[in-house]
Design a protein around this motif. Sequence first.
Motif, PDB file in Angstrom:
ATOM      1  N   MET A 146       0.835  -1.201   0.000  1.00 27.83           N
ATOM      2  CA  MET A 146       0.000   0.000   0.000  1.00 27.83           C
ATOM      3  C   MET A 146       0.871   1.253   0.000  1.00 27.83           C
ATOM      4  O   MET A 146       0.592   2.223  -0.714  1.00 27.83           O
ATOM      5  CB  MET A 146      -0.906   0.021   1.232  1.00 27.83           C
ATOM      6  CG  MET A 146      -2.081  -0.910   1.192  1.00 27.83           C
ATOM      7  SD  MET A 146      -3.188  -0.578   2.593  1.00 27.83           S
ATOM      8  CE  MET A 146      -4.314  -1.940   2.461  1.00 27.83           C
ATOM      9  N   GLY A 147       1.906   1.220   0.826  1.00 27.31           N
ATOM     10  CA  GLY A 147       2.787   2.375   0.927  1.00 27.31           C
ATOM     11  C   GLY A 147       3.478   2.675  -0.385  1.00 27.31           C
ATOM     12  O   GLY A 147       3.572   3.841  -0.792  1.00 27.31           O
ATOM     13  N   GLU A 148       3.965   1.649  -1.052  1.00 32.73           N
ATOM     14  CA  GLU A 148       4.639   1.856  -2.336  1.00 32.73           C
ATOM     15  C   GLU A 148       3.713   2.539  -3.335  1.00 32.73           C
ATOM     16  O   GLU A 148       4.085   3.528  -3.979  1.00 32.73           O
ATOM     17  CB  GLU A 148       5.103   0.519  -2.913  1.00 32.73           C
ATOM     18  CG  GLU A 148       5.757   0.645  -4.283  1.00 32.73           C
ATOM     19  CD  GLU A 148       6.096  -0.691  -4.908  1.00 32.73           C
ATOM     20  OE1 GLU A 148       7.107  -1.291  -4.490  1.00 32.73           O
ATOM     21  OE2 GLU A 148       5.349  -1.146  -5.807  1.00 32.73           O
ATOM     22  N   MET A 149       2.485   2.032  -3.448  1.00 36.29           N
ATOM     23  CA  MET A 149       1.551   2.602  -4.423  1.00 36.29           C
ATOM     24  C   MET A 149       1.099   3.995  -4.019  1.00 36.29           C
ATOM     25  O   MET A 149       0.961   4.889  -4.870  1.00 36.29           O
ATOM     26  CB  MET A 149       0.345   1.673  -4.582  1.00 36.29           C
ATOM     27  CG  MET A 149       0.669   0.338  -5.234  1.00 36.29           C
ATOM     28  SD  MET A 149      -0.794  -0.684  -5.571  1.00 36.29           S
ATOM     29  CE  MET A 149      -1.319  -1.124  -3.919  1.00 36.29           C
ATOM     30  N   SER A 150       0.859   4.208  -2.724  1.00 35.96           N
ATOM     31  CA  SER A 150       0.358   5.502  -2.280  1.00 35.96           C
ATOM     32  C   SER A 150       1.412   6.600  -2.374  1.00 35.96           C
ATOM     33  O   SER A 150       1.092   7.757  -2.629  1.00 35.96           O
ATOM     34  CB  SER A 150      -0.144   5.405  -0.831  1.00 35.96           C
ATOM     35  OG  SER A 150      -1.260   4.548  -0.761  1.00 35.96           O
ATOM     36  N   VAL A 151       2.682   6.240  -2.183  1.00 39.16           N
ATOM     37  CA  VAL A 151       3.756   7.220  -2.325  1.00 39.16           C
ATOM     38  C   VAL A 151       4.018   7.518  -3.800  1.00 39.16           C
ATOM     39  O   VAL A 151       4.215   8.667  -4.188  1.00 39.16           O
ATOM     40  CB  VAL A 151       5.043   6.717  -1.627  1.00 39.16           C
ATOM     41  CG1 VAL A 151       6.242   7.582  -1.999  1.00 39.16           C
ATOM     42  CG2 VAL A 151       4.854   6.714  -0.110  1.00 39.16           C
ATOM     43  N   SER A 172      -8.476   1.607  -3.312  1.00 42.49           N
ATOM     44  CA  SER A 172      -9.565   1.502  -4.281  1.00 42.49           C
ATOM     45  C   SER A 172      -9.174   2.171  -5.597  1.00 42.49           C
ATOM     46  O   SER A 172      -9.394   1.621  -6.683  1.00 42.49           O
ATOM     47  CB  SER A 172     -10.839   2.149  -3.719  1.00 42.49           C
ATOM     48  OG  SER A 172     -11.836   2.259  -4.705  1.00 42.49           O
ATOM     49  N   ALA A 173      -8.566   3.361  -5.501  1.00 40.84           N
ATOM     50  CA  ALA A 173      -8.102   4.066  -6.698  1.00 40.84           C
ATOM     51  C   ALA A 173      -6.984   3.289  -7.387  1.00 40.84           C
ATOM     52  O   ALA A 173      -6.906   3.256  -8.619  1.00 40.84           O
ATOM     53  CB  ALA A 173      -7.621   5.468  -6.325  1.00 40.84           C
ATOM     54  N   HIS A 174      -6.124   2.649  -6.604  1.00 39.38           N
ATOM     55  CA  HIS A 174      -5.039   1.873  -7.202  1.00 39.38           C
ATOM     56  C   HIS A 174      -5.573   0.631  -7.910  1.00 39.38           C
ATOM     57  O   HIS A 174      -5.066   0.248  -8.961  1.00 39.38           O
ATOM     58  CB  HIS A 174      -4.035   1.480  -6.119  1.00 39.38           C
ATOM     59  CG  HIS A 174      -3.384   2.656  -5.463  1.00 39.38           C
ATOM     60  ND1 HIS A 174      -3.091   2.697  -4.116  1.00 39.38           N
ATOM     61  CD2 HIS A 174      -3.006   3.855  -5.956  1.00 39.38           C
ATOM     62  CE1 HIS A 174      -2.537   3.859  -3.823  1.00 39.38           C
ATOM     63  NE2 HIS A 174      -2.483   4.579  -4.914  1.00 39.38           N
ATOM     64  N   ALA A 175      -6.593   0.005  -7.332  1.00 42.69           N
ATOM     65  CA  ALA A 175      -7.201  -1.153  -7.990  1.00 42.69           C
ATOM     66  C   ALA A 175      -7.828  -0.730  -9.315  1.00 42.69           C
ATOM     67  O   ALA A 175      -7.731  -1.452 -10.324  1.00 42.69           O
ATOM     68  CB  ALA A 175      -8.253  -1.784  -7.073  1.00 42.69           C
ATOM     69  N   GLU A 176      -8.457   0.446  -9.329  1.00 42.00           N
ATOM     70  CA  GLU A 176      -9.046   0.951 -10.573  1.00 42.00           C
ATOM     71  C   GLU A 176      -7.967   1.220 -11.613  1.00 42.00           C
ATOM     72  O   GLU A 176      -8.104   0.879 -12.787  1.00 42.00           O
ATOM     73  CB  GLU A 176      -9.840   2.227 -10.303  1.00 42.00           C
ATOM     74  CG  GLU A 176     -10.436   2.842 -11.555  1.00 42.00           C
ATOM     75  CD  GLU A 176     -11.328   4.036 -11.250  1.00 42.00           C
ATOM     76  OE1 GLU A 176     -11.476   4.895 -12.138  1.00 42.00           O
ATOM     77  OE2 GLU A 176     -11.870   4.099 -10.129  1.00 42.00           O
ATOM     78  N   ARG A 177      -6.878   1.833 -11.170  1.00 36.20           N
ATOM     79  CA  ARG A 177      -5.788   2.167 -12.086  1.00 36.20           C
ATOM     80  C   ARG A 177      -5.140   0.902 -12.656  1.00 36.20           C
ATOM     81  O   ARG A 177      -4.777   0.846 -13.819  1.00 36.20           O
ATOM     82  CB  ARG A 177      -4.735   2.997 -11.343  1.00 36.20           C
ATOM     83  CG  ARG A 177      -3.632   3.580 -12.222  1.00 36.20           C
ATOM     84  CD  ARG A 177      -2.582   4.270 -11.361  1.00 36.20           C
ATOM     85  NE  ARG A 177      -3.138   5.382 -10.620  1.00 36.20           N
ATOM     86  CZ  ARG A 177      -3.229   6.630 -11.076  1.00 36.20           C
ATOM     87  NH1 ARG A 177      -2.817   6.905 -12.296  1.00 36.20           N
ATOM     88  NH2 ARG A 177      -3.724   7.590 -10.326  1.00 36.20           N
ATOM     89  N   ALA A 178      -5.013  -0.118 -11.816  1.00 35.08           N
ATOM     90  CA  ALA A 178      -4.313  -1.331 -12.229  1.00 35.08           C
ATOM     91  C   ALA A 178      -5.189  -2.285 -13.023  1.00 35.08           C
ATOM     92  O   ALA A 178      -4.723  -2.912 -13.985  1.00 35.08           O
ATOM     93  CB  ALA A 178      -3.764  -2.054 -11.002  1.00 35.08           C
TER      94      ALA A 178
END
Length: 464
Positions: free
Chosen positions: A76-81, A90-96
């Motif tokens: 989570m930290g890697e993606m959020s940074v 949720s936004a990262h799942a959409e992006r991926a």
Amino acid sequence: MSSPTKNRPPATTAQASSTGRPSALGTRHLTMIGLGGAIGAGLFVGSGAGIALAGPGILISFLAAGLLAVLVMRMMGEMSVALPASGSFSAHAERALGSWAGFTVGWLYWALISVVLAIEATGAAVIVHAWVPGVPTWAWVLVFMAGLTVTNLAAVRLFGEFEFWFAVLKVVAIVAFLVLGALAVTGALPGEGAIGLDNLTAHGGFLPMGWDGVLSGLLAVVFAFGGMEIVTLAAAESEDPVRGLSSAMRSVVWRLLVFYVGSVAVVVLVLPWNDSKVGESPFVAVLEHIGLPAAAQVMNVVLLAALLSALNANLYAASRMVHSLAERGEAPKALATLSASGVPRRAVLVSVAFGFVSVLLNIWWPDSVFLWMLNAVGAIALVVWIAVAVSQLRLRVELEREAPERLKLRMWGFPGLTILSLVVMGGVLVLLAVDDSSRPQVIGTGVLTAVVLAAGILRQWRRG
């Protein structure tokens, strides 16, 4: 297949920190929100159930669950940074993976948090009702829900300050517990001999229930670490999301592991694991054994703070998640509006309204309607963690190819540890499914996930 990072350009720090909202949370807020979010009733009370299942072997269960949580938080930290965004995982799942994934993860998480609100509000009300029996439990629920709703409707910094001091109290309590436990074990307390390590092996051995007990203990405690993800949602409203979240992630995950494993180690060192008081309330049992006056009331105060802290943080998380869904067109647009101070007040009110409904169901039909709801969301945290790992697996490859400079906080041992985490989480899901006591949760969560997933896929298909 098109690149998800090309289709949806990474958010800039400025975009992530506001999208119309003022930056209100500092690094100290993020760090304490991360610590406080995962320190709740699951540790102070729920650990007793795990000890009863595994004996001293619960240390292995907690260590395994904690390491898994640390790995998920690192993802989570890697993606959020690298890709700061309101809505975080949720936004990262959409992006991926596509809008269907963001829709599914976001609404499942919102449902989970909204039901958990009822448990926390009711638990806090029961504690205070015991102190003031003249006031009914439902009245205390109303007071707590209304009070923390006002906190969340006000400026974000007010929420941050409340959560900061709630977390400080919990951390101080745990550190004091660890110190007292260490003194008791080594014989440094006045008038007490050294307890030593005897209780680890004197009552059936270190694994009195065998490795089956360790696995049962793992299933009982794996969700105790839930709540850490709130820090990634709060980062979107921080002064410097990249720097603040990087700092918080590096310090929070290991401290939590020490707090959880250390606290449980104190319990099984100071008292025999099969002591009936350990199963009822392990922290109280230890403090009474040490001789702390009014130990039960001291722990009730700490537990009350833990429940109110979790209630405050989860209401914040639920409102920000549904607000993010609205911003991305996955929830009614009205929930995307912000007040002059940058607070999504409609999203707060919608979230607390569902929370109030959950509370009423918990009071009126705890063994029927509310139990069904609880089973429906019981394993959602694991579904979210799996989505995080799959998203990170996809986005890391894209980032390394297109924007490697954004990877300022990297997942360890990629892709090996991410894949291993997915295998372990899949194994936990299977164990939950074959266990008689947890199978209803897996079935309920499976049905709810299927319904929400179908809705998400249908929405994406209609959009073309």
